[in-house]
Design a protein around this motif. Structure first.
Motif, PDB file in Angstrom:
ATOM      1  N   ARG A  34       0.825  -1.211   0.000  1.00 60.79           N
ATOM      2  CA  ARG A  34       0.000   0.000   0.000  1.00 60.79           C
ATOM      3  C   ARG A  34       0.862   1.266   0.000  1.00 60.79           C
ATOM      4  O   ARG A  34       0.542   2.238  -0.684  1.00 60.79           O
ATOM      5  CB  ARG A  34      -0.934  -0.002   1.219  1.00 60.79           C
ATOM      6  CG  ARG A  34      -2.040  -1.050   1.142  1.00 60.79           C
ATOM      7  CD  ARG A  34      -2.724  -1.210   2.499  1.00 60.79           C
ATOM      8  NE  ARG A  34      -3.269   0.028   3.001  1.00 60.79           N
ATOM      9  CZ  ARG A  34      -4.496   0.484   2.704  1.00 60.79           C
ATOM     10  NH1 ARG A  34      -5.284  -0.241   1.934  1.00 60.79           N
ATOM     11  NH2 ARG A  34      -4.927   1.619   3.190  1.00 60.79           N
ATOM     12  N   VAL A  35       1.935   1.258   0.764  1.00 61.41           N
ATOM     13  CA  VAL A  35       2.818   2.427   0.793  1.00 61.41           C
ATOM     14  C   VAL A  35       3.432   2.649  -0.581  1.00 61.41           C
ATOM     15  O   VAL A  35       3.500   3.776  -1.085  1.00 61.41           O
ATOM     16  CB  VAL A  35       3.915   2.254   1.860  1.00 61.41           C
ATOM     17  CG1 VAL A  35       4.918   3.395   1.802  1.00 61.41           C
ATOM     18  CG2 VAL A  35       3.286   2.171   3.250  1.00 61.41           C
ATOM     19  N   TRP A  36       3.865   1.556  -1.188  1.00 62.57           N
ATOM     20  CA  TRP A  36       4.452   1.623  -2.533  1.00 62.57           C
ATOM     21  C   TRP A  36       3.474   2.257  -3.527  1.00 62.57           C
ATOM     22  O   TRP A  36       3.812   3.244  -4.201  1.00 62.57           O
ATOM     23  CB  TRP A  36       4.844   0.207  -2.975  1.00 62.57           C
ATOM     24  CG  TRP A  36       5.225   0.040  -4.406  1.00 62.57           C
ATOM     25  CD1 TRP A  36       6.024   0.865  -5.142  1.00 62.57           C
ATOM     26  CD2 TRP A  36       4.824  -1.017  -5.285  1.00 62.57           C
ATOM     27  NE1 TRP A  36       6.150   0.375  -6.423  1.00 62.57           N
ATOM     28  CE2 TRP A  36       5.428  -0.784  -6.535  1.00 62.57           C
ATOM     29  CE3 TRP A  36       4.026  -2.163  -5.117  1.00 62.57           C
ATOM     30  CZ2 TRP A  36       5.243  -1.632  -7.629  1.00 62.57           C
ATOM     31  CZ3 TRP A  36       3.856  -3.010  -6.197  1.00 62.57           C
ATOM     32  CH2 TRP A  36       4.457  -2.742  -7.434  1.00 62.57           C
ATOM     33  N   ILE A  37       2.270   1.705  -3.616  1.00 64.34           N
ATOM     34  CA  ILE A  37       1.286   2.219  -4.573  1.00 64.34           C
ATOM     35  C   ILE A  37       0.984   3.691  -4.301  1.00 64.34           C
ATOM     36  O   ILE A  37       0.948   4.512  -5.220  1.00 64.34           O
ATOM     37  CB  ILE A  37      -0.016   1.394  -4.518  1.00 64.34           C
ATOM     38  CG1 ILE A  37       0.260  -0.073  -4.859  1.00 64.34           C
ATOM     39  CG2 ILE A  37      -1.065   1.974  -5.465  1.00 64.34           C
ATOM     40  CD1 ILE A  37       0.863  -0.305  -6.219  1.00 64.34           C
ATOM     41  N   SER A  38       0.800   4.044  -3.036  1.00 63.55           N
ATOM     42  CA  SER A  38       0.469   5.433  -2.717  1.00 63.55           C
ATOM     43  C   SER A  38       1.620   6.362  -3.096  1.00 63.55           C
ATOM     44  O   SER A  38       1.390   7.434  -3.680  1.00 63.55           O
ATOM     45  CB  SER A  38       0.129   5.581  -1.236  1.00 63.55           C
ATOM     46  OG  SER A  38       1.274   5.373  -0.431  1.00 63.55           O
TER      47      SER A  38
END
Length: 359
Positions: A34-38
Motif C-alpha cells: 500500500r505504501v508503494w502504490i500510494s
DNA sequence: CACTCGTGGTC
DNA sequence: TGACCAAGAGT
C-alpha cells in the motif's frame, strides 16, 4: 526566549503533526504494498486527486500477486486520468519482478528499492521509512521548500549545491526511530502551512525558527529557475467508422509503449501544418492504404500537456477498404470504455458514443 | 544537466 | 487566462 525555542525542530514538527496531520487512506494500514502504490501515485500528483484512484486500485489489485497477474490494459484502465502513465507500466513491471525474483516479498533495504523501475531517491526512501521504519530522509518538493525557508537557502533549487545542503539538513534533523512519521509530517506541513505561494506564516508553529520569515524573504524561496516556453502543435485525428449492417465499429490505434501516453489507445492521428482535413486524408490514404470517404469535421479540442499545447481536430470518415496493420483494432462503439485513453481521446470517444452521427 | 512525461487546481 | 504548480523518475 520562549520554552519552545529549546525544543528540537523535529519534535515541534511532530507535535504539530499529531494535532494537524491528515487522515489519508494509505496511512491506515502501512504494509509495503500500500505504501508503494500510494507513493508512486503521489509522484507529482495532488493528494486529493490520488485518494479515489488509490481506493479503486486497492479494490481491483489488493496485493502484489493480483497486480502481477493482471494485464497492461487492466492496469492502464484503473490508471486512466492520473497521468504520467509510465508509472502504471512500472508498477506492473515491478510487481512481476517481485513475484519472480524476490519470491513475492517486497525488498526491504533502500538500495534494492531504488533498483526497482519507478522508484528513485525520494520514493525508495519514503517506502523504507514509512513501511519499514528505516532512518531515511525522504526529500520531496515540500521538504525542499520547507527547509529552504527555515534555513534561508538562497541557492537555485536545481543546482547540486542546493541538493547537498538540503540533504545534510534533512539528515541532521531526522528524528531516529520516527523517520516515517516525520517525513509525512514535513510533507503535510508543506502542503498545509508552508505553501508555495502565500505561506501561512501567522499560523506557523515554527515562525520563530524560520530564517526566511525573520528576514522577510519567505515568498522568494525556494529559488526556482525560469520556465521554458512551450510550443503549440496542430493535430488531426481520424474517426474511421466501419458500418456492417446494424453494427458500427471504429478504428483505434495502440500507442507506442514508450513516450507520450505510452500504451494507451487513440483515434489515429497525425501532426499537421496546414489544410488539416485534406492533409489528414492524404496521409492516411498513403500511409495506411485505406480507402476513405465522406470526411467531415467532428470536433476540435484544445489541450495542454506539460511541455506543449495542442489543438486537435477530429474528422469523421467512412471506411471503404484497405489493409489494417498491427497496433490497429476495430472496436464496437459500446466497448470504447474498455480501452484506456488519454484525456483528449476519451473526450472524443464520449462524444462519439453520445452522438454517433457525423456532424 | 536538460528534457520528457498528464492532469487538474489556482491566481 | 496563461503561467505556475503538485509526495519525481527515466533518459
Amino acid at each position: 526566549m520562549t520554552m519552545d525555542s529549546i525544543i528540537p525542530l523535529g519534535l515541534r514538527i511532530m507535535q504539530w503533526y499529531e494535532r494537524n496531520g491528515r487522515n489519508l487512506p494509505w496511512r491506515k494500514d502501512k504494509n509495503p504494498y500500500r505504501v508503494w502504490i500510494s507513493e508512486v501515485m503521489l509522484q507529482q500528483t495532488r493528494v486529493e486527486t490520488v485518494i479515489p484512484y488509490f481506493k479503486r486500485w486497492m479494490k481491483r489489485f489488493p496485493n502484489i500477486k493480483s497486480l502481477a497477474e493482471s494485464t497492461e490494459n487492466d492496469v492502464l484502465s484503473v490508471w486512466e486520468g492520473l497521468g504520467y502513465y509510465s508509472r502504471a507500466h512500472n508498477l506492473l513491471k515491478t510487481a512481476r519482478i517481485i513475484m519472480r525474483e524476490f519470491g513475492g516479498k517486497f525488498p526491504r533495504n533502500l538500495e534494492s528499492l531504488k533498483d526497482l523501475p519507478g522508484l528513485g531517491a525520494y520514493s525508495s526512501a519514503a517506502i523504507a521509512s514509512i513501511a519499514y521504519n528505516e532512518n531515511q530522509p525522504a526529500i520531496d518538493g515540500n521538504i525542499r521548500r520547507v527547509y529552504s525557508r527555515l534555513f534561508d537557502i538562497r541557492i537555485s533549487m536545481k543546482t547540486s549545491l542546493f541538493e547537498r545542503r538540503i540533504r545534510r539538513i534533512a539528515e541532521q534533523n531526522l528524528p531516529h526511530g520516527r523517520a516515517g512519521d516525520f517525513n509525512q509530517a514535513l510533507m503535510d506541513f508543506g502542503a498545509m502551512i508552508c505553501l508555495p505561494k502565500q505561506p501561512k506564516c501567522t499560523e506557523c508553529p515554527l515562525e520563530d525558527r524560520c530564517l526566511a520569515f525573520r528576514r522577510g524573504v519567505q515568498n522568494l524561496l525556494p529559488m526556482v529557475g525560469q520556465a521554458t516556453p512551450i510550443p503549440h502543435e496542430q493535430q488531426a485525428a481520424a474517426i474511421i467508422i466501419h458500418k456492417r449492417g446494424k453494427l458500427s465499429k471504429v478504428l483505434l490505434r495502440k500507442r507506442s509503449s514508450k513516450g507520450l501516453l505510452a500504451g494507451l489507445w487513440e483515434f489515429p492521428s497525425v501532426y499537421v501544418n496546414t489544410n488539416q482535413g485534406q492533409e489528414l486524408a492524404r496521409r492516411f490514404l498513403s500511409t495506411f492504404k485505406l480507402k476513405l470517404r465522406k470526411k467531415s469535421l467532428f470536433t476540435t479540442v484544445k489541450h495542454s500537456y506539460s511541455h506543449f499545447r495542442v489543438t486537435l481536430s477530429a474528422y469523421a470518415f467512412t471506411y471503404n477498404s484497405g489493409k489494417i496493420t498491427k497496433d490497429f483494432k476495430w472496436v464496437d462503439l459500446g466497448d470504447l470504455s474498455e480501452y484506456p485513453m488519454g484525456k483528449v481521446n476519451r473526450l472524443i470517444a464520449d462524444q462519439l458514443v453520445l452522438n454517433p452521427n457525423e456532424r
